[in-house]
Scaffold this active site. Structure first.
Site, PDB file in Angstrom:
ATOM      1  N   SER A   1       0.838  -1.197   0.000  1.00  0.00           N
ATOM      2  CA  SER A   1       0.000   0.000   0.000  1.00  0.00           C
ATOM      3  C   SER A   1       0.868   1.240   0.000  1.00  0.00           C
ATOM      4  CB  SER A   1      -0.899   0.010   1.249  1.00  0.00           C
ATOM      5  OG  SER A   1      -1.472   1.275   1.465  1.00  0.00           O
ATOM      6  N   LYS A   2       0.430   2.249  -0.751  1.00  0.00           N
ATOM      7  CA  LYS A   2       1.198   3.493  -0.824  1.00  0.00           C
ATOM      8  C   LYS A   2       1.223   4.225   0.504  1.00  0.00           C
ATOM      9  CE  LYS A   2      -2.826   5.750  -2.931  1.00  0.00           C
ATOM     10  NZ  LYS A   2      -3.365   6.246  -4.199  1.00  0.00           N
ATOM     11  N   ARG A   3       0.335   3.861   1.435  1.00  0.00           N
ATOM     12  CA  ARG A   3       0.355   4.491   2.761  1.00  0.00           C
ATOM     13  C   ARG A   3       1.465   3.913   3.634  1.00  0.00           C
ATOM     14  NH1 ARG A   3      -4.441   7.401   3.758  1.00  0.00           N
ATOM     15  NH2 ARG A   3      -4.743   8.570   1.840  1.00  0.00           N
TER      16      ARG A   3
ATOM     17  N   ASN B   1       4.297   1.932   1.959  1.00  0.00           N
ATOM     18  CA  ASN B   1       5.489   1.864   1.117  1.00  0.00           C
ATOM     19  C   ASN B   1       5.194   2.576  -0.198  1.00  0.00           C
ATOM     20  OD1 ASN B   1       7.875   0.611   2.044  1.00  0.00           O
ATOM     21  ND2 ASN B   1       6.867  -1.384   2.061  1.00  0.00           N
TER      22      ASN B   1
END
Length: 505
Positions: free
Chosen positions: A260-262, A264
């Site tokens: 997840s961009k939250r 990584n």
């Protein structure tokens, strides 16, 4: 190498991203598996743009997808930018094809028009949730006769087209690398195939396009496993041979959660901006689909992957961990073995693209007296992550809680922006101040420190446009971690603030 076949057909695979956001490393992972499988067996690899989501699809996102995948070193035999015998390769340009196939399903009794309103469907779903039942269309419009359905449609009544699903029995999904999975038909929804605006859903367009483009092997993420019964049923309804299926395990964070961009960075272009080499990123992803015996190097080229290393049987179904330190090590291996001349060329390509440098200098020109002043002033453009002092993110007028909210809200608004440019940045940062009932000039220091490492620098909005969405997102995330990680409860509360209406001046 001779091509293997699915039946008597030449092997053909594809990657089919939706242009609805930044190109994800998961797209590169899926693309690499499809490319390697096709080339390993002398077949063809296609790229198709699945842009039926008209509200979220943008030309900018499509351009970014093509740019990102090209940067990795992958190429395709057919696609929207190279053409081919099976185009168009954008679904938005194939609407007549889908309409024709929906008409076939209606005529053969395999689909029906559904005239249910959004309000009725909401009530139905709420009742299902209350009864702890899985959400599924209840079949009300199945009772509408063919004649009545046509009359209502001719009169202009709004409708969608749904596929019929058997009432009993099960669909057996066979995967190239897994045990067969049985899905009871009673758990499969009567999927919408054609929306009220006349555009197809993913499920219809995906099946029609894969058949017409001759796709023999569908290698995709495991999140699509539950959709396989709907797709296989459509192949049956049309009388077509279904492709072989392979569902790749999702990339995972070190804690085994979904990448997840939250947690990584997930954008392909983020890794380019950070100074990773495309061959290192592709090599890293290739390790998830190879076996490396003791004594064999983990550093190998795309050509070596295709020729000797690749095998779907090597893919661990538990979910590969996107291990950034391992990627760092691999990238270092490539850098360490470059000649100084090659390294110079690669550094110039990464950091000193003429257009990018021109934009930076335009921001700095009126702020320097010596050329040596450019280093401290523009250094943050060449950094991956900047050093952030938590105390510098706050001030007498902005406490820690306000700074955390402002950073998270601004990041969330920018993630949802269709285009990442100066205007979007301006709107997002000023909006975060408005919903927090704060003055933007007071919050400016927080944003400057998070993004540049300094409370003052070149114009902020322009600098963020040059840095790009991926790097800005990561610097916001690092600043938030410095102030204190955001909890799930806070995210839920702050999401409401990020979407609250703001009066137009």
């Amino acid at each position: 190498m001779n091509a293997i076949t699915n039946g008597a057909r030449r092997v053909r695979t594809r990657v089919a991203p939706s242009p609805t956001g930044d190109p994800h490393v998961g797209t590169a992972y899926v693309a690499l598996a499809n490319y390697a499988f096709a080339k390993r067996h002398g077949g063809d690899f296609l790229l198709r743009i699945e842009d039926t989501d008209r509200a979220r699809s943008t030309p900018e996102s499509e351009i970014a997808i093509l740019e990102a995948l090209r940067w990795t070193g992958l190429s395709w035999d057919e696609g929207p930018d190279v053409g081919g015998a099976h185009g168009p390769y954008r679904q938005s340009e194939r609407s007549g094809i889908y309409t024709e196939h929906v008409a076939r399903l209606l005529a053969n009794g395999h689909a029906f028009r559904c005239f249910c309103t959004a309000e009725r469907l909401d009530i139905m779903r709420e009742a299902q949730r209350a009864a702890q039942q899985p959400p599924r269309y209840d079949g009300l419009c199945l009772s509408v006769t063919v004649e009545a359905s046509q009359t209502r449609a001719d009169a202009g009544e709004s409708f969608v087209v749904r596929m019929k699903v058997p009432h009993s029995g099960a669909c057996i999904v066979r995967d190239m690398n897994r045990e067969p999975i049985a899905f009871a038909w009673e758990t499969v929804d009567m999927q919408v195939l054609l929306k009220s605006d006349g555009f197809p859903t993913y499920h219809l367009a995906n099946v029609v396009d894969d058949h017409l483009m001759g796709i023999t092997h569908v290698i995709r993420g495991e999140e699509w496993t539950s959709s396989a019964p709907k797709h296989l049923l459509l192949y049956e309804y049309f009388g077509w041979e279904a492709p072989q299926l392979m569902h790749l395990p999702l990339l995972r964070n070190p804690d085994k959660s979904k990448l997840s961009k939250r947690k990584n960075p997930t954008g392909i272009l983020f890794y380019r901006a950070m100074g990773y080499l495309p061959e290192a990123l592709l090599n890293f992803l290739a390790l998830f689909m190879t076996s490396t015996p003791a004594g064999q190097s983990e550093v190998f080229s795309l050509e070596e992957l295709v020729a000797t290393r690749f095998g779907l049987e090597h893919i661990a179904l538990g979910g590969p961990v996107f291990d950034v330190p391992k990627l760092d090590w691999l990238n270092g291996q490539y850098l360490h073995h470059m000649t100084p001349a090659t390294l110079q060329t690669r550094v110039a390509e990464w950091a000193f693209a003429p257009e990018r440098i021109e934009k930076m200098l335009a921001l700095a020109a009126q702020r320097v007296e010596r050329l040596s002043d450019l280093g401290p002033l523009l250094g943050f453009f060449f950094a991956g992550r900047v050093t952030v002092d938590a105390a510098a993110l706050t001030s007498a007028k902005v406490d820690t809680e306000t700074a955390r909210k402002a950073l998270w809200i601004a990041m969330t608004i920018l993630e949802g922006a269709l285009v990442f440019d100066r205007a979007a940045v301006d709107a997002a940062l000023k909006r975060s101040a408005l919903v927090l009932d704060a003055k933007f000039k007071d919050l400016a220091r927080t944003f400057y420190v998070a993004l540049t490492g300094s409370p003052t620098s070149v114009p902020l909005f322009d600098a963020m446009e040059i840095l790009g969405r991926d790097i800005c997102r990561e610097r916001f995330r690092v600043a938030l971690d410095a102030l204190g990680s955001v909890t799930a409860k806070e995210q839920k509360e702050w999401q409401k603030l990020a979407t609250v209406p703001v009066p137009v001046a």
